[in-house]
Design a protein around this motif. Structure first.
Motif, PDB file in Angstrom:
ATOM      1  N   GLU A 150       0.477  -1.194  -0.235  1.00  0.00           N
ATOM      2  CA  GLU A 150       0.073  -0.541   0.311  1.00  0.00           C
ATOM      3  C   GLU A 150       0.554   1.301  -0.082  1.00  0.00           C
ATOM      4  O   GLU A 150       1.840   1.247   0.658  1.00  0.00           O
ATOM      5  CB  GLU A 150      -0.845  -0.221   1.358  1.00  0.00           C
ATOM      6  N   THR A 151       0.571   2.242  -1.014  1.00  0.00           N
ATOM      7  CA  THR A 151       1.492   3.217  -0.361  1.00  0.00           C
ATOM      8  C   THR A 151      -0.226   4.014  -0.287  1.00  0.00           C
ATOM      9  O   THR A 151      -1.022   4.584  -1.227  1.00  0.00           O
ATOM     10  CB  THR A 151       1.332   4.306  -2.223  1.00  0.00           C
ATOM     11  N   LYS A 152      -0.268   5.675   0.735  1.00  0.00           N
ATOM     12  CA  LYS A 152      -1.188   6.534   1.641  1.00  0.00           C
ATOM     13  C   LYS A 152      -1.239   7.722   1.393  1.00  0.00           C
ATOM     14  O   LYS A 152       1.018   8.352   1.455  1.00  0.00           O
ATOM     15  CB  LYS A 152      -1.524   5.153   2.890  1.00  0.00           C
ATOM     16  N   MET A 187       0.482   7.828  -9.174  1.00  0.00           N
ATOM     17  CA  MET A 187      -0.306   6.788  -8.249  1.00  0.00           C
ATOM     18  C   MET A 187      -0.369   6.352 -10.326  1.00  0.00           C
ATOM     19  O   MET A 187      -0.106   4.676 -10.084  1.00  0.00           O
ATOM     20  CB  MET A 187      -1.170   6.557  -7.432  1.00  0.00           C
ATOM     21  N   HIS A 230      -4.927   6.602  -0.807  1.00  0.00           N
ATOM     22  CA  HIS A 230      -4.320   4.920  -0.634  1.00  0.00           C
ATOM     23  C   HIS A 230      -4.258   4.369  -1.853  1.00  0.00           C
ATOM     24  O   HIS A 230      -5.412   3.757  -3.190  1.00  0.00           O
ATOM     25  CB  HIS A 230      -4.109   4.771   0.147  1.00  0.00           C
ATOM     26  N   TYR A 231      -3.315   4.096  -2.197  1.00  0.00           N
ATOM     27  CA  TYR A 231      -3.047   3.112  -3.737  1.00  0.00           C
ATOM     28  C   TYR A 231      -2.774   1.776  -3.558  1.00  0.00           C
ATOM     29  O   TYR A 231      -1.799   1.206  -2.843  1.00  0.00           O
ATOM     30  CB  TYR A 231      -1.863   3.671  -4.912  1.00  0.00           C
ATOM     31  N   GLN A 232      -3.582   0.319  -3.728  1.00  0.00           N
ATOM     32  CA  GLN A 232      -2.860  -0.565  -2.707  1.00  0.00           C
ATOM     33  C   GLN A 232      -1.855  -1.742  -4.558  1.00  0.00           C
ATOM     34  O   GLN A 232      -3.142  -1.140  -5.711  1.00  0.00           O
ATOM     35  CB  GLN A 232      -4.100  -1.744  -2.738  1.00  0.00           C
ATOM     36  N   LYS A 233      -1.417  -2.011  -4.492  1.00  0.00           N
ATOM     37  CA  LYS A 233      -0.731  -3.600  -5.956  1.00  0.00           C
ATOM     38  C   LYS A 233      -1.462  -4.288  -5.612  1.00  0.00           C
ATOM     39  O   LYS A 233      -1.871  -4.849  -7.095  1.00  0.00           O
ATOM     40  CB  LYS A 233       0.649  -3.334  -5.453  1.00  0.00           C
TER      41      LYS A 233
END
Length: 308
Positions: free
Chosen positions: A144-146, A162, A218-221
């Motif tokens: 995750e990138t937040k 993102m 947030h972005y999740q792979k």
């Protein structure tokens, strides 16, 4: 940040995002009071815990009734759902980037911030601010990138970082038809076949309780699927075609929940375990889902942003 991007996008950002959020937030540079601080903080905690998996314990309440499974996503299915609305007259305001960035946004500066906004230690407003700052500083889960955006511009910067700086994007949000301020738990029937939105990448942005508008993005792979779902509330007035109990909902299904906490509220609601099943949830009307713009979307009336 890309200067050309910011110069060309500044006006477009405000005009287009406001078509979505104009009924919910005021625009200005003043500081609005936090509203329903304790209740809103509790609701947001559930919202973000289900995305992050940092939850330790929860007691069930109606605000958690936004979860369902992928198998539930079909025409004719009846789901109990709580759609949180907002009272525009009490909502906090957006700040321009310059002003927002001039105000510290850090848990270590909480005492200063409480004094700056005029809130007393131990007040419900203070607790709401502390919870928001703490959540924004929690370490993201694996994959995750937040980012907590303090302005519209910073939110768009993160979205493009993102999804892709040169990628055309569209923003989706849930629409409570006729009345965007409803707060009601009722049974909703899925009236049409849910429409999956092509989304190889997705950024979700959630509002947080604070004296001015904050978006937790947030972005999740891991794989997620985005759906637009037409819902009909059981309390609707059948003689009114434009009914406030009808909802055009945006739902996201997380296909891999193996990294989530076992105490995650969605597992309690659905009676499942981490990694055993995809977990889906509806977004409140003031939350945003950003996805790449696909060719099949070009003929659809969505709110669009395109890069220059």
């Amino acid at each position: 940040m890309h200067q050309k991007f910011m110069n060309c996008w500044s006006l477009a950002i405000y005009l287009l995002v406001l078509t979505i959020l104009g009924d919910r937030f005021g625009i200005g540079i003043g500081i609005a009071m936090l509203h329903n601080e304790h209740t809103q903080t509790h609701t947001h905690t559930h919202t973000h815990d289900h995305m992050q998996g940092h939850s330790s314990s929860h007691h069930m309440d109606q605000s958690t009734l936004v979860f369902f499974t992928l198998n539930d996503l079909k025409q004719g299915k009846v789901l109990p759902v709580y759609f949180r609305g907002n009272n525009p007259s009490n909502s906090p305001q957006f700040l321009p980037r310059e002003e927002a960035e001039s105000i510290p946004f850090s848990l270590s500066k909480l005492d200063f911030l409480l004094q700056y906004f005029g809130f007393s230690q131990g007040s419900s407003q203070a607790k709401a601010m502390e919870n928001t700052l703490r959540e924004c500083e929690v370490k993201p889960i694996k994959g995750e990138t937040k980012f907590c955006a303090t302005s519209l511009e910073s939110m768009l910067d993160f979205v493009h970082e993102m999804i892709g700086v040169k990628t055309q994007v569209q923003v989706l949000n849930t629409k409570n038809l006729e009345n965007s301020t409803i707060n009601i738990l009722q049974n909703y029937t899925i009236v049409d076949e849910p429409r999956e939105v092509p989304a190889p990448k997705m950024v979700a942005c959630h509002t947080m309780p604070y004296p001015f508008v904050i978006y937790y993005c947030h972005y999740q792979k891991s794989e997620s699927k985005v759906f637009q779902v037409s819902l009909q509330g059981e309390n609707r007035n059948k003689n009114n075609k434009n009914n406030k109990n009808d909802v055009e909902g945006v739902a996201v299904c997380h296909m891999d929940t193996s990294q989530w906490s076992e105490s995650h509220v969605s597992f309690q609601v659905l009676g499942i375990k981490p990694g055993s099943s995809p977990v889906c949830h509806f977004f409140p009307a003031d939350n945003l889902v950003w996805v790449p713009l696909s060719k099949i979307d070009l003929g659809v009336e969505n709110q669009l942003f395109t890069t220059i």
